[in-house]
Structures are given as structure tokens and as C-alpha cells.
Design a protein around this motif. Structure first.
Motif, PDB file in Angstrom:
ATOM      1  N   ALA A 173      -0.392 -23.140 -68.575  1.00 19.95           N
ATOM      2  CA  ALA A 173      -1.006 -22.491 -69.734  1.00 19.95           C
ATOM      3  C   ALA A 173      -2.234 -21.709 -69.283  1.00 19.95           C
ATOM      4  O   ALA A 173      -2.938 -22.126 -68.362  1.00 19.95           O
ATOM      5  CB  ALA A 173      -1.387 -23.535 -70.772  1.00 19.95           C
ATOM      6  N   PRO A 174      -2.509 -20.538 -69.899  1.00 21.27           N
ATOM      7  CA  PRO A 174      -3.679 -19.742 -69.506  1.00 21.27           C
ATOM      8  C   PRO A 174      -4.953 -20.561 -69.582  1.00 21.27           C
ATOM      9  O   PRO A 174      -5.185 -21.275 -70.566  1.00 21.27           O
ATOM     10  CB  PRO A 174      -3.695 -18.606 -70.538  1.00 21.27           C
ATOM     11  CG  PRO A 174      -2.282 -18.506 -71.012  1.00 21.27           C
ATOM     12  CD  PRO A 174      -1.749 -19.908 -70.994  1.00 21.27           C
ATOM     13  N   ILE A 179     -13.092 -20.123 -67.140  1.00 17.15           N
ATOM     14  CA  ILE A 179     -12.520 -20.500 -65.843  1.00 17.15           C
ATOM     15  C   ILE A 179     -11.785 -19.292 -65.274  1.00 17.15           C
ATOM     16  O   ILE A 179     -10.888 -18.752 -65.917  1.00 17.15           O
ATOM     17  CB  ILE A 179     -11.549 -21.690 -65.986  1.00 17.15           C
ATOM     18  CG1 ILE A 179     -12.299 -22.931 -66.485  1.00 17.15           C
ATOM     19  CG2 ILE A 179     -10.856 -21.986 -64.660  1.00 17.15           C
ATOM     20  CD1 ILE A 179     -11.411 -24.151 -66.650  1.00 17.15           C
ATOM     21  N   ASN A 180     -12.174 -18.874 -64.072  1.00 18.52           N
ATOM     22  CA  ASN A 180     -11.528 -17.687 -63.494  1.00 18.52           C
ATOM     23  C   ASN A 180     -10.139 -18.039 -62.961  1.00 18.52           C
ATOM     24  O   ASN A 180      -9.761 -19.205 -62.847  1.00 18.52           O
ATOM     25  CB  ASN A 180     -12.407 -17.045 -62.405  1.00 18.52           C
ATOM     26  CG  ASN A 180     -12.640 -17.961 -61.213  1.00 18.52           C
ATOM     27  OD1 ASN A 180     -11.739 -18.650 -60.752  1.00 18.52           O
ATOM     28  ND2 ASN A 180     -13.867 -17.970 -60.701  1.00 18.52           N
ATOM     29  N   ALA A 185      -5.876 -21.574 -60.651  1.00 17.96           N
ATOM     30  CA  ALA A 185      -4.781 -21.790 -59.700  1.00 17.96           C
ATOM     31  C   ALA A 185      -5.053 -23.011 -58.833  1.00 17.96           C
ATOM     32  O   ALA A 185      -4.139 -23.796 -58.544  1.00 17.96           O
ATOM     33  CB  ALA A 185      -4.612 -20.548 -58.826  1.00 17.96           C
ATOM     34  N   ALA A 186      -6.312 -23.180 -58.429  1.00 19.00           N
ATOM     35  CA  ALA A 186      -6.680 -24.348 -57.621  1.00 19.00           C
ATOM     36  C   ALA A 186      -6.503 -25.640 -58.406  1.00 19.00           C
ATOM     37  O   ALA A 186      -6.068 -26.669 -57.863  1.00 19.00           O
ATOM     38  CB  ALA A 186      -8.123 -24.217 -57.150  1.00 19.00           C
TER      39      ALA A 186
END
Length: 204
Positions: A173-174, A179-180, A185-186
Motif C-alpha cells: 500500500a502507498p 515517508i519517502n 521500500a526498505a
């Protein structure tokens, strides 16, 4: 055979054009005429392949998931890899594809409000398509890992593969605005690491 190939090529051409326009213009602003022009064919030719713009969107989304299934199947076929490493990499890449797709198409933005009822109608076939393919691939990789002694044997591989699939979908989910993308992704990768590492200590 030749006629079937022409039919498949034309559908692929239309879906590629629609995919590009849905990403750049948004679903609302894209017309069937725009798709025909981008594909370099007549509007009538588009309607020979698809009944409506909704039908085209259906095709675009199902095509995306079909491609993801194919990529996963290729990873699963690489038997020389460590199964759990391959599984983690496969799930991380799937998550990234989902996040990228959502970002590119902006289906949740005001630019695509007309897509909401369409997406509701498509939910059942899309989810059935995913559920019938991806968890099966995950299950096969889990069984392979157990056979190789990478993880302990599990009581219910089907349920576990479904859990991993749904968890990956939820993690995809986006992220919230503060949060960048890199941090998001991390977070996905770290979460999958923790879940898969836990399999090594679960007892029957």
C-alpha cells in the motif's frame, strides 16, 4: 494461426497504448479515440477487440498481473538459487511493481475518479486471477525450501503461502506522505525479512 496472432497483436497494441495514456493522462481524461490514435488504428478497430473503456482497463490490469505471474514463475524455475533468498527477492520485486503501478496510474487521485466503480467491478476477477496463480508459486518455493532443509517442514503450506501473498499486498500500500519512497521500500524489505526468518524457527 495467423489470424489468431493478428488478433493477439492488436489487443496487445491497444492495451499498451491504453496503459501509457492511463498513466499520463489518467483514466478520466483518456478516451477510446485517444487510445486508437496512440495505437495507430481506427476507433472502430478498438471496438472490435473491446466493448468499452472499462473493458480496456480490465485488460490492462489483468495483463499487468499476468506479466507478474510470468516473472515469478521464471524466478521459481531457477532451482540453482537458494529457495528462500529467491522467494524474498521475488516478493520484494512484486511489492515494488505494485507500488510503482499505483503511483504511475494514480487510480486513487481525483484525476481518475471514474475508475473507482470500474475497479470495484473488476475486483473479483482480478483477485481471483492473483489468488489462483501467485500463492501457488509461493507454495512451490516454500516446499522446495523445506525439501532442501532451508526451513522446517510446515503443517499447511497453502495457508502459509496465502498469508505471505496477502501480507505482501498489504505492505505494498502507498506509504503516508511523510515517508519517502526509499524508506517505504526498505520497510517492505525489512518486514519480509523478519517474516521469512521466522519460518526457520516455527515448529510443527
Amino acid at each position: 494461426m495467423g489470424r489468431k496472432k493478428v488478433h493477439e497483436d492488436k489487443r496487445a497494441l491497444i492495451l499498451g497504448a491504453a496503459d501509457l495514456l492511463f498513466k499520463t493522462l489518467g483514466y478520466d481524461r483518456t478516451t477510446v479515440e485517444d487510445i486508437a490514435q496512440e495505437a495507430g488504428i481506427s476507433k472502430a478497430s478498438v471496438y472490435l477487440e473491446f466493448r468499452s473503456k472499462e473493458d480496456i482497463l480490465n485488460g490492462v490490469i489483468l495483463s499487468f498481473f499476468s506479466q507478474e505471474n510470468e516473472k515469478m514463475a521464471l524466478v521459481a524455475a531457477q532451482t540453482h538459487l537458494v529457495a528462500m533468498d529467491a522467494l524474498k527477492g521475488m516478493l520484494v520485486e512484486y511489492s515494488r511493481s505494485l507500488q510503482s503501478r499505483a503511483s504511475q496510474q494514480r487510480l486513487a487521485s481525483g484525476q481518475n475518479t471514474a475508475a473507482f466503480p470500474v475497479m470495484q467491478k473488476l475486483r473479483t476477477p482480478i483477485f481471483h486471477h492473483q489468488m489462483s496463480k501467485i500463492p501457488q508459486i509461493i507454495e512451490g518455493m516454500l516446499r522446495q525450501a523445506a525439501d532442501r532443509g532451508e526451513i522446517l517442514a510446515q503443517k499447511d503450506y497453502k495457508r502459509l503461502s496465502g498469508f505471505l501473498f496477502i501480507t505482501t499486498m498489504m505492505l505494498s500500500a502507498p506509504p503516508p506522505p511523510f515517508i519517502n519512497q526509499a524508506a517505504g521500500a526498505a520497510y517492505v524489505e525489512d518486514s519480509l525479512d523478519l517474516i521469512l526468518a521466522g519460518l526457520k524457527v516455527i515448529r510443527k
